[in-house]
Each structure stands twice: as C-alpha cells, then as structure tokens.
Write an enzyme that holds these catalytic residues in place. Structure first.
Site, PDB file in Angstrom:
ATOM      1  N   CYS A  58      31.791   8.577  -3.753  1.00  0.00           N
ATOM      2  CA  CYS A  58      30.902   9.373  -3.308  1.00  0.00           C
ATOM      3  C   CYS A  58      31.258  10.894  -3.428  1.00  0.00           C
ATOM      4  O   CYS A  58      32.554  11.060  -3.555  1.00  0.00           O
ATOM      5  CB  CYS A  58      30.563   9.171  -1.600  1.00  0.00           C
ATOM      6  SG  CYS A  58      29.704   7.732  -1.399  1.00  0.00           S
ATOM      7  N   GLU A  60      31.103  13.323  -1.246  1.00  0.00           N
ATOM      8  CA  GLU A  60      31.835  13.867  -0.115  1.00  0.00           C
ATOM      9  C   GLU A  60      33.280  13.586  -0.290  1.00  0.00           C
ATOM     10  O   GLU A  60      34.294  14.568  -0.115  1.00  0.00           O
ATOM     11  CB  GLU A  60      31.513  13.539   1.206  1.00  0.00           C
ATOM     12  CG  GLU A  60      29.975  13.802   1.708  1.00  0.00           C
ATOM     13  CD  GLU A  60      29.155  12.630   0.986  1.00  0.00           C
ATOM     14  OE1 GLU A  60      29.256  12.112  -0.067  1.00  0.00           O
ATOM     15  OE2 GLU A  60      28.020  12.254   1.640  1.00  0.00           O
ATOM     16  N   CYS A  93      27.447   8.384   3.788  1.00  0.00           N
ATOM     17  CA  CYS A  93      27.600   6.954   4.026  1.00  0.00           C
ATOM     18  C   CYS A  93      28.765   6.499   4.975  1.00  0.00           C
ATOM     19  O   CYS A  93      29.461   7.575   5.427  1.00  0.00           O
ATOM     20  CB  CYS A  93      27.918   6.195   2.708  1.00  0.00           C
ATOM     21  SG  CYS A  93      29.716   6.551   2.005  1.00  0.00           S
ATOM     22  N   CYS A  96      32.412   7.677   4.009  1.00  0.00           N
ATOM     23  CA  CYS A  96      32.839   9.221   3.687  1.00  0.00           C
ATOM     24  C   CYS A  96      32.784   9.695   5.084  1.00  0.00           C
ATOM     25  O   CYS A  96      33.658  10.548   5.537  1.00  0.00           O
ATOM     26  CB  CYS A  96      31.665   9.980   3.138  1.00  0.00           C
ATOM     27  SG  CYS A  96      31.634   9.562   1.425  1.00  0.00           S
TER      28      CYS A  96
HETATM   29  N1  THU Z   1      26.602   8.524  -2.497  1.00  0.00           N
HETATM   30  C1  THU Z   1      27.257   9.746  -2.214  1.00  0.00           C
HETATM   31  O1  THU Z   1      27.838  10.430  -3.077  1.00  0.00           O
HETATM   32  N2  THU Z   1      27.329  10.037  -0.818  1.00  0.00           N
HETATM   33  C2  THU Z   1      26.666   9.500   0.209  1.00  0.00           C
HETATM   34  O2  THU Z   1      26.982   9.881   1.217  1.00  0.00           O
HETATM   35  C3  THU Z   1      25.945   8.342   0.079  1.00  0.00           C
HETATM   36  C4  THU Z   1      25.849   7.715  -1.275  1.00  0.00           C
HETATM   37  C5  THU Z   1      26.197   8.118  -3.859  1.00  0.00           C
HETATM   38  C6  THU Z   1      27.049   6.891  -3.862  1.00  0.00           C
HETATM   39  C7  THU Z   1      26.586   6.273  -5.326  1.00  0.00           C
HETATM   40  O3  THU Z   1      26.908   6.886  -6.314  1.00  0.00           O
HETATM   41  C8  THU Z   1      25.086   6.746  -4.964  1.00  0.00           C
HETATM   42  O4  THU Z   1      24.966   7.826  -4.088  1.00  0.00           O
HETATM   43  C9  THU Z   1      24.161   5.767  -4.583  1.00  0.00           C
HETATM   44  O5  THU Z   1      24.613   5.053  -3.475  1.00  0.00           O
END
Ligand code: THU
Length: 135
Positions: A58, A60, A93, A96
């Site tokens: 992710c 973050e 998520c 993170c």
């Molecule tokens: N994702 C993030 O980068 N940050 C979050 O807090 C939630 C999800 C990304 C992970 C993945 O590449 C995409 O979003 C879909 O889940």
C-alpha cells in the site's frame, strides 16, 4: 473543502503526486501517501502491486518504509496524508494501520483524502485502537 493547515495542504499535494506513480495494473486503484518528519523532511509513496496479489504494498507503507530506509526512526513522524479516488476520504487498510501504530505516535494526525477534495482528519490511535504490541 475546509481550510487545511499548511503542512497538511503540502502533504496532500505530495500524496497526490505520488499517486500518479502507483503501479496498480490489477486493481486499477491508485493510492498516494506522504509523511512529514519532525525535522521537516517529507517522504511519499504509492501502492505497488504484484501478480501474486498478497505481495501488493500500500501507499502508506511505501511512504513510511521509504522514510525508515532513509534513516527515520519510530516517533520521528508528525503527520501522514493519504489520497485515492474514492467518494469519501479513503480509509487505510488494517495492515497500514498496524504499521502506523508501530512507527508513529498515537496522537499523530492522519489526513484522509479523496480526489474530489473530501478530507477527514483522524489520528493513528483512532484508526487502530488496541494495536498489537509485543509485551
Ligand atoms: N491500497 C493502498 O495503497 N492503501 C490502502 O490503505 C488501501 C489499499 C491499495 C492496495 C492495492 O494496491 C489497491 O489499493 C487495492 O486494494
């Protein structure tokens, strides 16, 4: 959009620019994040996906891990912003949230944003009450 403190406005812009670097061919969901350190340094990150989906990282965590790799230590951070194309401010998520809880003070402000301009300010502790910590 209500006026944001200048530091948050800058972080939001940095996160927005980082989002353009996202590698998200599987979800097509681009996310950007940025962190500010006590000594004024800024680190940004985007999500980086993988064909083995469980390896996706992710935005973050990319931002925080980049800062750690540059020598930052837990407690060096003062604010984090994250942005995505969501109707409501994007919600980080669980993974993170746990990483934030490890590396950032509980009261540290976190700015959640959306491309449309919706923002919500929260804190690391509010995002993950009862985070896991080794005894
Ligand atoms: N994702 C993030 O980068 N940050 C979050 O807090 C939630 C999800 C990304 C992970 C993945 O590449 C995409 O979003 C879909 O889940």
């Amino acid at each position: 959009m209500p006026a944001l403190p200048r530091a948050f406005g800058d972080l939001r812009m940095l996160a927005l620019n980082a989002r353009d670097k996202a590698y998200a061919p599987y979800s097509n969901f681009q996310v950007g994040a940025a962190v500010l350190t006590r000594d004024g340094r800024q680190f940004s990150g985007c999500n980086v996906e993988n064909a083995a989906y469980g390896l996706c990282n992710c935005a973050e965590r990319t931002a925080l891990f980049s800062a750690m790799a540059a020598g930052c230590r837990p407690g060096d951070f003062v604010a984090l912003a994250v942005i995505a194309d969501t109707p409501e401010p994007v919600s980080p998520c669980g993974a993170c949230r746990q990483v934030m809880a490890e590396l950032c003070d509980g009261e540290m402000p976190v700015l959640l944003g959306s491309l449309g301009g919706a923002t919500r300010q929260t804190s690391v502790a509010a995002l993950l009450p009862g985070s896991f910590k080794l005894p």
